[in-house]
Design a protein around this motif. Structure first.
Motif, PDB file in Angstrom:
ATOM      1  N   GLY A   1     -75.406   1.160 112.323  1.00 53.54           N
ATOM      2  CA  GLY A   1     -75.317   0.617 113.667  1.00 53.54           C
ATOM      3  C   GLY A   1     -76.048  -0.702 113.859  1.00 53.54           C
ATOM      4  N   GLN A   2     -76.472  -1.313 112.774  1.00 57.62           N
ATOM      5  CA  GLN A   2     -77.181  -2.582 112.862  1.00 57.62           C
ATOM      6  C   GLN A   2     -76.547  -3.629 111.961  1.00 57.62           C
ATOM      7  OE1 GLN A   2     -81.442  -2.205 112.457  1.00 57.62           O
ATOM      8  NE2 GLN A   2     -81.447  -0.190 113.414  1.00 57.62           N
ATOM      9  N   GLY A   3     -76.927  -4.868 112.186  1.00 56.64           N
ATOM     10  CA  GLY A   3     -76.446  -5.935 111.323  1.00 56.64           C
ATOM     11  C   GLY A   3     -77.285  -6.060 110.067  1.00 56.64           C
ATOM     12  N   PRO A   4     -76.785  -6.786 109.093  1.00 55.94           N
ATOM     13  CA  PRO A   4     -77.549  -6.989 107.853  1.00 55.94           C
ATOM     14  C   PRO A   4     -78.864  -7.722 108.120  1.00 55.94           C
ATOM     15  CG  PRO A   4     -75.251  -7.631 107.564  1.00 55.94           C
ATOM     16  CD  PRO A   4     -75.451  -7.412 109.019  1.00 55.94           C
TER      17      PRO A   4
ATOM     18  N   PHE B   1     -69.780 -11.434 100.422  1.00 54.47           N
ATOM     19  CA  PHE B   1     -70.477 -10.158 100.297  1.00 54.47           C
ATOM     20  C   PHE B   1     -69.792  -9.234  99.302  1.00 54.47           C
ATOM     21  CE2 PHE B   1     -73.736  -9.976 103.558  1.00 54.47           C
ATOM     22  CZ  PHE B   1     -73.389 -11.017 104.395  1.00 54.47           C
ATOM     23  N   GLY B   2     -70.606  -8.392  98.681  1.00 53.85           N
ATOM     24  CA  GLY B   2     -70.083  -7.263  97.942  1.00 53.85           C
ATOM     25  C   GLY B   2     -69.806  -6.109  98.888  1.00 53.85           C
ATOM     26  N   GLU B   3     -69.316  -5.018  98.346  1.00 51.95           N
ATOM     27  CA  GLU B   3     -68.970  -3.873  99.176  1.00 51.95           C
ATOM     28  C   GLU B   3     -70.174  -3.011  99.530  1.00 51.95           C
ATOM     29  OE1 GLU B   3     -64.315  -3.038  98.235  1.00 51.95           O
ATOM     30  OE2 GLU B   3     -65.773  -2.162  96.844  1.00 51.95           O
TER      31      GLU B   3
ATOM     32  N   HIS C   1     -71.571  -2.482 122.107  1.00 47.96           N
ATOM     33  CA  HIS C   1     -71.727  -1.735 120.865  1.00 47.96           C
ATOM     34  C   HIS C   1     -70.368  -1.273 120.342  1.00 47.96           C
ATOM     35  CE1 HIS C   1     -73.578   0.734 117.839  1.00 47.96           C
ATOM     36  NE2 HIS C   1     -72.984   1.813 118.307  1.00 47.96           N
TER      37      HIS C   1
ATOM     38  N   PHE D   1     -71.530 -18.230 113.394  1.00 47.11           N
ATOM     39  CA  PHE D   1     -70.493 -17.584 112.589  1.00 47.11           C
ATOM     40  C   PHE D   1     -70.081 -16.259 113.230  1.00 47.11           C
ATOM     41  CE2 PHE D   1     -71.369 -20.226 108.849  1.00 47.11           C
ATOM     42  CZ  PHE D   1     -72.640 -20.664 109.144  1.00 47.11           C
TER      43      PHE D   1
ATOM     44  N   TYR E   1     -68.482 -12.795 111.435  1.00 45.03           N
ATOM     45  CA  TYR E   1     -68.033 -12.080 110.260  1.00 45.03           C
ATOM     46  C   TYR E   1     -67.367 -10.783 110.706  1.00 45.03           C
ATOM     47  CZ  TYR E   1     -70.271 -14.994 106.721  1.00 45.03           C
ATOM     48  OH  TYR E   1     -70.596 -16.031 105.878  1.00 45.03           O
TER      49      TYR E   1
ATOM     50  N   GLN F   1     -65.899  -6.839 109.306  1.00 44.11           N
ATOM     51  CA  GLN F   1     -65.891  -5.832 108.246  1.00 44.11           C
ATOM     52  C   GLN F   1     -64.835  -4.793 108.587  1.00 44.11           C
ATOM     53  OE1 GLN F   1     -69.647  -3.813 107.537  1.00 44.11           O
ATOM     54  NE2 GLN F   1     -69.099  -3.513 105.399  1.00 44.11           N
TER      55      GLN F   1
ATOM     56  N   GLY G   1     -63.929   0.242 105.120  1.00 49.42           N
ATOM     57  CA  GLY G   1     -63.921   0.376 103.666  1.00 49.42           C
ATOM     58  C   GLY G   1     -63.949  -0.934 102.917  1.00 49.42           C
TER      59      GLY G   1
ATOM     60  N   HIS H   1     -65.553  -5.181 102.426  1.00 45.89           N
ATOM     61  CA  HIS H   1     -66.779  -5.964 102.523  1.00 45.89           C
ATOM     62  C   HIS H   1     -66.735  -6.905 103.716  1.00 45.89           C
ATOM     63  CE1 HIS H   1     -64.611  -9.485 100.901  1.00 45.89           C
ATOM     64  NE2 HIS H   1     -63.996  -8.612 100.159  1.00 45.89           N
ATOM     65  N   LEU H   2     -67.895  -7.365 104.124  1.00 47.46           N
ATOM     66  CA  LEU H   2     -67.989  -8.364 105.184  1.00 47.46           C
ATOM     67  C   LEU H   2     -67.297  -9.644 104.748  1.00 47.46           C
ATOM     68  CD1 LEU H   2     -71.695  -7.817 106.155  1.00 47.46           C
ATOM     69  CD2 LEU H   2     -69.907  -8.119 107.842  1.00 47.46           C
TER      70      LEU H   2
ATOM     71  N   PHE I   1     -69.511  -9.026 113.483  1.00 48.58           N
ATOM     72  CA  PHE I   1     -70.910  -9.457 113.507  1.00 48.58           C
ATOM     73  C   PHE I   1     -70.987 -10.944 113.804  1.00 48.58           C
ATOM     74  CE2 PHE I   1     -72.939  -5.660 111.882  1.00 48.58           C
ATOM     75  CZ  PHE I   1     -71.926  -5.045 111.154  1.00 48.58           C
TER      76      PHE I   1
ATOM     77  N   PHE J   1     -78.179 -12.013 111.578  1.00 44.37           N
ATOM     78  CA  PHE J   1     -77.004 -11.329 112.099  1.00 44.37           C
ATOM     79  C   PHE J   1     -77.340 -10.558 113.369  1.00 44.37           C
ATOM     80  CE2 PHE J   1     -73.740 -11.779 108.858  1.00 44.37           C
ATOM     81  CZ  PHE J   1     -74.461 -12.200 107.763  1.00 44.37           C
ATOM     82  N   GLY J   2     -76.348 -10.447 114.245  1.00 40.47           N
ATOM     83  CA  GLY J   2     -76.460  -9.562 115.382  1.00 40.47           C
ATOM     84  C   GLY J   2     -76.205  -8.128 114.957  1.00 40.47           C
ATOM     85  N   PRO J   3     -76.350  -7.167 115.892  1.00 43.37           N
ATOM     86  CA  PRO J   3     -76.208  -5.756 115.547  1.00 43.37           C
ATOM     87  C   PRO J   3     -74.771  -5.300 115.335  1.00 43.37           C
ATOM     88  CG  PRO J   3     -76.636  -6.012 117.876  1.00 43.37           C
ATOM     89  CD  PRO J   3     -76.778  -7.367 117.275  1.00 43.37           C
TER      90      PRO J   3
END
Lengths: 115, 111
Positions: free
Chosen positions: A40-43, A106-108, B9, B34, B36, B38, B41, B43-44, B90, B101-103
């Motif tokens: 539930g959060q960003g990286p 990004f990777g998975e 959310h 930016f 992004y 996802q 299943g 990747h970003l 994101f 990054f944001g949440p």
């Protein structure tokens, strides 16, 4: 062109056990990042490498986390010992040159569950 | 330090509805922004970016975002969503040499 490759995709361990994640960035990308993503959060950045040098590790909990990028290509992130709160997705990303080029690849991710 | 907030959310829309996802960053000056995405299943991946120039930025798959400096905002829009837009979105800003990054906002599009 191959993307960023990470392994393992999933890992389940007991607390206090060690764990390691591996990342192979896109060929030619000299900047490599490890991010932590909680549910539930960003990286959130853990560490950034420029070639083999860790140029920003200010957010890496150094008491239990370590990382290396030998020869400026592949990278490994290690946790020893793991704690319950380390359960998360560990993302690796790479970019060509400076961040100002504007794109992270990004990777998975590697999903860690600590029991 | 920069921080990024995303207003919603979880957003649920029906196909063909219009989309706007909010994003605000914490302080001004020169910013690089930016979005992004996802997909389940996957990747970003980069959706679009703003560095300078025209504040209305067009990205892939019909998405666009508008940079409003006075509001510290960079909202993402799409006039008509499709089921395949179901994903997590994101917003991010560059701070120094790093991305913040944001949440994230989870978008569910109902067929």
């Amino acid at each position: 062109e191959a993307g960023v490759v990470q392994s393992p995709r999933y890992k389940i361990i007991e607390k206090k056990q060690p764990v390691a994640f591996w990342c192979n960035p896109i060929s030619g990308h000299n900047t490599l990042y490890w991010y932590l993503q909680n549910l539930g959060q960003g990286p959130e950045l853990l560490i950034r490498y420029e070639n083999e040098e860790a140029v920003d590790d200010s957010q890496l909990p150094k008491d239990r986390f370590s990382a290396e990028r030998l020869k400026g290509v592949d990278s490994t992130l290690k946790i020893q010992p793991a704690e319950l709160g380390d359960s998360a997705v560990y993302l690796c990303a790479s970019s060509l040159g400076l961040v100002s080029t504007g794109e992270l690849f990004f990777g998975e991710g590697s999903r860690l569950t600590v029991l | 330090a920069q921080s990024v907030s995303q207003h919603n959310h979880h957003v649920i829309l029906s196909e063909a509805a219009s989309l706007e996802l909010g994003c605000n960053y914490s302080y001004g000056g020169t910013v690089n922004l930016f979005w992004y995405v996802q997909y389940p299943g996957q990747h970003l991946q980069l959706l679009l970016k703003y560095f300078s120039g025209d504040p209305l930025v067009k990205g892939i798959k019909g998405f666009e975002a508008e940079f409003i400096k006075s509001k510290f905002s960079f909202n993402l829009r799409k006039p008509s969503v499709q089921w395949s837009d179901t994903a997590e979105y994101f917003c991010a800003v560059i701070q120094g040499q790093n991305f913040v990054f944001g949440p994230g906002t989870r978008l569910s599009v109902l067929p």
